[in-house]
Design a protein around this motif. Structure first.
Motif, short mmCIF file in Angstrom:
data_model
loop_
_atom_site.label_atom_id
_atom_site.label_comp_id
_atom_site.label_asym_id
_atom_site.label_seq_id
_atom_site.Cartn_x
_atom_site.Cartn_y
_atom_site.Cartn_z
N GLN B 22 0.82 -1.21 0.00
CA GLN B 22 0.00 0.00 0.00
C GLN B 22 0.85 1.26 0.00
OE1 GLN B 22 -2.35 -2.13 3.01
NE2 GLN B 22 -3.99 -0.74 2.50
N LYS B 23 2.03 1.16 0.60
CA LYS B 23 2.92 2.33 0.65
C LYS B 23 4.35 1.84 0.51
CE LYS B 23 2.98 6.83 1.41
NZ LYS B 23 2.65 7.48 2.67
N VAL B 26 6.90 2.55 3.38
CA VAL B 26 6.72 1.69 4.55
C VAL B 26 7.23 0.29 4.24
CG1 VAL B 26 5.03 0.69 6.12
CG2 VAL B 26 4.76 3.03 5.36
N GLU B 29 11.00 0.06 4.42
CA GLU B 29 11.47 0.05 5.81
C GLU B 29 11.30 -1.34 6.44
OE1 GLU B 29 10.03 2.76 9.25
OE2 GLU B 29 10.42 4.01 7.48
N ARG B 33 14.06 -4.27 7.78
CA ARG B 33 13.99 -4.86 9.13
C ARG B 33 13.94 -6.39 9.03
NH1 ARG B 33 10.51 -1.25 12.09
NH2 ARG B 33 8.82 -2.25 11.01
N GLN B 116 -3.12 -7.13 17.55
CA GLN B 116 -2.37 -6.18 16.73
C GLN B 116 -2.73 -6.34 15.25
OE1 GLN B 116 1.94 -5.93 17.70
NE2 GLN B 116 1.41 -6.96 19.59
N LEU B 120 -4.26 -3.54 12.68
CA LEU B 120 -3.85 -3.24 11.31
C LEU B 120 -5.04 -3.21 10.37
CD1 LEU B 120 -0.68 -5.51 10.91
CD2 LEU B 120 -0.72 -3.03 10.92
N ASN B 126 -3.90 -4.07 4.62
CA ASN B 126 -3.92 -5.48 4.30
C ASN B 126 -2.82 -6.14 5.13
OD1 ASN B 126 -3.43 -8.00 3.24
ND2 ASN B 126 -3.65 -7.37 1.12
N TYR B 130 1.18 -6.67 4.42
CA TYR B 130 2.12 -5.88 5.21
C TYR B 130 3.08 -6.75 6.01
CZ TYR B 130 3.78 -2.98 9.05
OH TYR B 130 4.57 -2.37 9.96
#
Ligand SMILES: Nc1ncnc2c1ncn2[C@@H]1O[C@H](COP(=O)(O)OP(=O)(O)O)[C@@H](O)[C@H]1O
Ligand SMILES: [Mg+2]
Lengths: 255, 246
Positions: B22-23, B26, B29, B33, B116, B120, B126, B130
């Motif tokens: 979606q982004k 993000v 990043e 990780r 959690q 989301l 989604n 993600y």
């Protein structure tokens, strides 16, 4: 206005909600009360679209869950803020990152703008100097504040809270309750709160829906709870001696 | 639920996973990780194990070929072959299934039971895309590198074992490892790793994502995930070997 009509939800053939009909209005703190296991969380999750009811209509200002495609559903969800029972903060992210997360995901703001917004909402929930902490390092009350801050960071039109003060000491519980009510008034949003805590019901419950055995057993305001003769709710609320006394005193005073 | 239902649900899950992020910022990043969590943090254990496995294979071969008719360079040759074909890709991926698989299941499972994941979804994210896509990409691109490193270290471990034990001469070993070099074997190993990496990222994710209950169930799901990931790797190894080498 959120309208719920004839909502049915069951798990593996066991009905949990058996036809709930009600409405929630703007600028009001609506509360769903009922015993543990009465289906409050399931009700809220149906509203959120996290669980799909077998039957019934849920409409957010005219937008019905069942009629929305995936895209408009996601759009609707961005207008919803939710405070989960356990906070549900992302434990690999700091407080700041937790709150910033929806902004990063859905806005094109610069980092500075996002941080500014984060500080505004953290200020609003009276939490300072916790930006860089991880959720595990916070007390229960602070976690709830962060969860509220995250829920309101996108300026939602709808705010849902699942037992926002469970596991908190009475003082902190009242502070959190009042905070939610203030936010509701200030932003003029529709707030729905699950609770089994009679204290908060009396404190902030402007419209109360009592769930029992899968149906709406009673509906009214916190004043009306004192006056009602409805057996089920009297039994639920006044299982505590203290509330019995409060009620007697209230009824004596008003007569 | 029976196996067929699980397999069906697994593929339905994959359909949600393989969506456009979606982004992108993000996604980037989280990808970095995951590369750290799933890849870099396994570097040490893979280096350690492959080095010693290579040493042991060389010593075992040396001890078992004492007939004067068998040339000594066979030791290097056998160590190279077994490291490249099986120990580096298959054995190391089974190790990763244990280490990374349990980590993936428990981290996603904990997110499930502490709501959690619901959080989301409520935000309109989604969650499968993600949470799982970056893991798949990280594993699929990083594990081949880990396996290449394991090949190298295993063969080097065999060499050092010879030097330290005097069981064979290092010239023979070096001659052996240069013998009959077939680049397709490396390709074969990397294809396997690619597939195994996908399995290591997705089967544990499935077990974690659909967990119900509390921390006890998350623990149980982790064990289940490791068992199933290993089983699937071993089975796929069999089929891939048949398909690619015969
Ligand atoms: N995902 C689920 N699967 C099966 N049963 C569930 C599920 N979620 C809730 N229930 C059942 O629905 C009932 C209502 O649960 P819940 O809404 O959590 O109660 P409350 O929030 O009022 O304490 C309980 O009996 C619970 O066991
Ligand atoms: Mg509940």
């Amino acid at each position: 206005m959120i309208e719920v009509y004839n909502l049915h939800k069951e798990f593996d053939g066991v009905p949990v909600l058996k036809g709930i009909t009600t409405t929630f209005e703007k600028g009001k703190t609506n509360m769903i009360i009922g015993q543990s296991g009465s289906g409050k969380t399931v009700f809220l999750k149906c509203l959120l679209g996290l669980q799909v009811p077998e039957k019934g209509i849920i409409s957010f200002d005219g937008r019905k869950h069942t009629e929305l495609d995936i895209k408009s559903h996601r759009q609707l969800r961005q207008e919803i803020g939710m405070v989960f029972q356990g906070g549900a903060l992302y434990d690999s992210l700091t407080v700041e990152e937790n709150i910033m997360f929806p902004l990063q995901m859905f806005t094109e703001n610069s980092k500075e703008e996002m941080l500014e917004r984060v500080n505004v909402v953290l200020n609003r929930v009276n939490l300072e100097n916790a930006n860089k902490k991880f959720p595990a390092e916070l007390s229960g009350g602070m976690q709830k504040r962060v969860a509220i801050a995250r829920a309101i960071v996108m300026n939602p039109k709808y705010l849902f809270c699942d037992e926002p003060n469970s596991g908190l000491d009475p003082n902190t519980a009242i502070v959190i309750d009042n905070l939610i009510q203030e936010i509701t008034k200030e932003y003029n949003i529709i707030t729905v709160i699950n609770s089994h805590d009679m204290n908060s019901v009396m404190e902030i419950g402007e419209k109360i829906i009592f769930l029992k055995d899968g149906v709406k057993a009673w509906e009214g305001t916190n004043k009306e709870i004192f006056e009602t003769e409805n057996e089920a709710i009297v039994k639920f609320v006044y299982s505590s001696n203290l509330f019995k006394k409060v009620r007697d005193a209230y009824l004596k005073k008003t007569k | 639920m029976n196996y067929v239902e699980h397999i069906g649900k697994y593929f339905i899950m994959l359909k949600q996973v393989f969506r456009k992020p979606q982004k992108w910022s993000v996604f980037r990043e989280t990808l970095f990780r995951e590369i750290e969590d799933l890849g870099l943090k396994s570097l040490g254990i893979i280096a350690f194990i492959s080095f010693f496995v290579g040493g042991v294979v060389a010593i075992q071969t040396a001890l078992n070929v004492d007939s004067p008719l068998i040339p000594k360079h066979l030791i290097g040759f056998a160590t190279k072959r077994s490291m490249i074909l099986e120990f580096a890709p298959t054995f190391m991926c089974v190790i990763l299934a244990g280490k990374v698989g349990s980590y993936i299941t428990s981290s996603i499972g904990t997110m499930r039971v502490t709501e959690q994941i619901d959080a989301l979804e409520v935000m309109g994210i989604n969650s499968l895309n993600y949470l799982v896509l970056p893991k798949i990409i990280a594993a699929v691109f990083f594990y081949p590198l880990l396996v290449l490193m394991a090949m190298f270290l295993g063969i080097y471990g065999g060499y050092l074992a010879g030097v330290l034990t005097d069981l064979f001469h290092s010239e023979d070993y070096i001659y052996g490892i240069q013998l009959e070099f077939n680049p397709f074997f490396i390709q074969y190993a990397l294809i396997k790793t690619f597939v195994f990496a996908f399995v290591i990222a997705t089967i544990p994710a499935y077990h974690g994502y659909f967990v119900k209950g509390g921390s006890l169930e998350v623990g149980r799901a982790s064990t289940q995930a490791v068992v199933w990931t290993s089983i699937v790797i071993i089975l796929l190894n069999y089929f891939l070997t048949q398909m690619l080498l015969s």
